[in-house]
Design a protein around this motif. Sequence first.
Motif, short mmCIF file in Angstrom:
data_model
loop_
_atom_site.label_atom_id
_atom_site.label_comp_id
_atom_site.label_asym_id
_atom_site.label_seq_id
_atom_site.Cartn_x
_atom_site.Cartn_y
_atom_site.Cartn_z
N ILE A 1 -57.74 17.19 23.59
CA ILE A 1 -56.33 17.95 23.86
C ILE A 1 -55.55 16.71 24.68
O ILE A 1 -55.87 16.18 25.53
N PHE B 1 -53.67 22.88 41.24
CA PHE B 1 -53.04 23.40 40.07
C PHE B 1 -54.16 24.61 39.60
O PHE B 1 -55.58 24.33 39.53
N TYR C 1 -51.95 16.54 27.09
CA TYR C 1 -51.07 17.38 27.83
C TYR C 1 -49.91 16.35 28.53
O TYR C 1 -50.29 15.10 28.47
N PHE D 1 -51.30 25.82 32.72
CA PHE D 1 -51.39 25.53 33.90
C PHE D 1 -50.22 26.45 34.77
O PHE D 1 -49.24 26.62 34.26
N GLY D 2 -50.72 26.62 35.99
CA GLY D 2 -49.44 27.03 37.03
C GLY D 2 -48.77 26.10 37.34
O GLY D 2 -48.94 24.71 37.13
N PRO D 3 -47.76 26.17 38.08
CA PRO D 3 -46.63 25.47 38.59
C PRO D 3 -47.22 24.60 39.88
O PRO D 3 -46.47 23.63 40.23
N PHE E 1 -51.99 13.01 29.85
CA PHE E 1 -53.14 13.19 29.88
C PHE E 1 -53.90 13.65 28.55
O PHE E 1 -53.63 14.40 27.97
N PHE F 1 -60.62 15.48 32.18
CA PHE F 1 -59.10 14.81 31.99
C PHE F 1 -59.21 13.26 32.32
O PHE F 1 -59.96 12.80 33.15
N ASN G 1 -63.05 18.67 25.63
CA ASN G 1 -63.45 20.16 26.01
C ASN G 1 -64.96 20.10 25.41
O ASN G 1 -65.23 19.49 24.25
N GLN H 1 -55.57 24.57 27.87
CA GLN H 1 -55.29 25.21 29.17
C GLN H 1 -53.94 25.37 29.42
O GLN H 1 -53.04 24.49 29.26
N GLN I 1 -47.31 16.11 31.49
CA GLN I 1 -46.97 16.92 32.82
C GLN I 1 -45.60 16.02 33.27
O GLN I 1 -45.38 14.90 33.74
N PHE J 1 -49.55 21.59 27.18
CA PHE J 1 -50.30 21.45 26.26
C PHE J 1 -49.51 20.97 25.29
O PHE J 1 -48.18 21.40 24.99
N PHE K 1 -54.17 11.46 39.62
CA PHE K 1 -55.62 11.86 39.05
C PHE K 1 -55.71 13.38 39.20
O PHE K 1 -55.49 13.85 40.25
N LEU K 2 -56.14 13.94 38.13
CA LEU K 2 -56.41 15.43 37.97
C LEU K 2 -57.76 15.61 37.91
O LEU K 2 -58.40 15.26 36.95
N GLY L 1 -43.15 17.26 39.05
CA GLY L 1 -42.68 18.81 39.60
C GLY L 1 -43.39 20.05 39.06
O GLY L 1 -43.18 21.06 39.43
N LYS L 2 -44.17 19.94 37.85
CA LYS L 2 -44.50 20.63 37.05
C LYS L 2 -46.01 20.43 36.63
O LYS L 2 -46.54 19.50 37.06
N GLY L 3 -46.79 21.74 36.31
CA GLY L 3 -48.16 21.73 35.69
C GLY L 3 -48.28 21.01 34.36
O GLY L 3 -47.16 21.07 33.54
N PRO L 4 -49.42 20.44 34.20
CA PRO L 4 -49.41 19.77 32.82
C PRO L 4 -49.29 20.94 31.66
O PRO L 4 -49.66 22.21 31.80
N ASP M 1 -57.26 9.62 33.08
CA ASP M 1 -56.38 9.07 34.49
C ASP M 1 -54.90 9.40 34.20
O ASP M 1 -54.18 9.44 35.42
N SER N 1 -64.16 20.79 30.83
CA SER N 1 -63.16 20.01 30.29
C SER N 1 -63.00 18.74 31.31
O SER N 1 -63.16 18.94 32.37
#
Lengths: 111, 111
Positions: free
Chosen positions: A34, B90, A36, B102-104, A89, A101, A93, B100, A38, A46, B42-43, A41-44, A103, A99
């Motif tokens: 997958i 996150f 992603y 993700f939240g904020p 990213f 991720f 999976n 997936q 980002q 899809f 890095f996540l 200020g936000k989450g990753p 770097d 999963s």
Amino acid sequence: GESVGLHLPTLSVQEGDNSIINCAYSNSASDYFIWYKQESGKGPQFIIDIRSNMDKRQGQRVTVLLNKTVKHLSLQIAATQPGDSAVYFCAENKGAGKSTFGDGTTLTVKP
Amino acid sequence: DTAVSQTPKYLVTQMGNDKSIKCEQNLGHDTMYWYKQDSKKFLKIMFSYNNKELIINETVPNRFSPKSPDKAHLNLHINSLELGDSAVYFCASSLSSYEQYFGPGTRLTVT
């Protein structure tokens, strides 16, 4: 050990050009990958996915290529726009809840 | 309409304190995750739960304890906070091994 890595931590492109973001993975047993995005200020979020029985998958302005021989994954963004500036990213999976991720590559689009 | 929500969004606390971050998803997903993202983006996965069962428990200090009261919630409790715990945390959810959501994020600052 397992790892998912991106070749370059940063990429800068001119608006309108195509972008290619690369990812190398080490676990040949992974069957689902997958990408992603980002934004600051936000989450990753899809973007696109691909299963290991496919070599290529296309979405809107994005294409993911999978080369299982060399364990390489790439994300191509056509006609890159300022709104594409973000950290990208790749992730692999290996079953429910498992999963890994990479770097992350920071893409900067210059006007 | 929020799919994955986290509270609080910002958390500033002193070393040695105990704090919790809450996560809820309304997508009907069966798998939930906690990730830590450091200043270099890095996540890193910390925990994942599938149908309330702990699937992944990465090398995380035992000061971190996840709790999943039901499939829609996964909370993270942190004891004896340290400076190195400062990061963005996150929460995410997925339907089995699919992409997936993700939240904020929760920005934790330990002083």
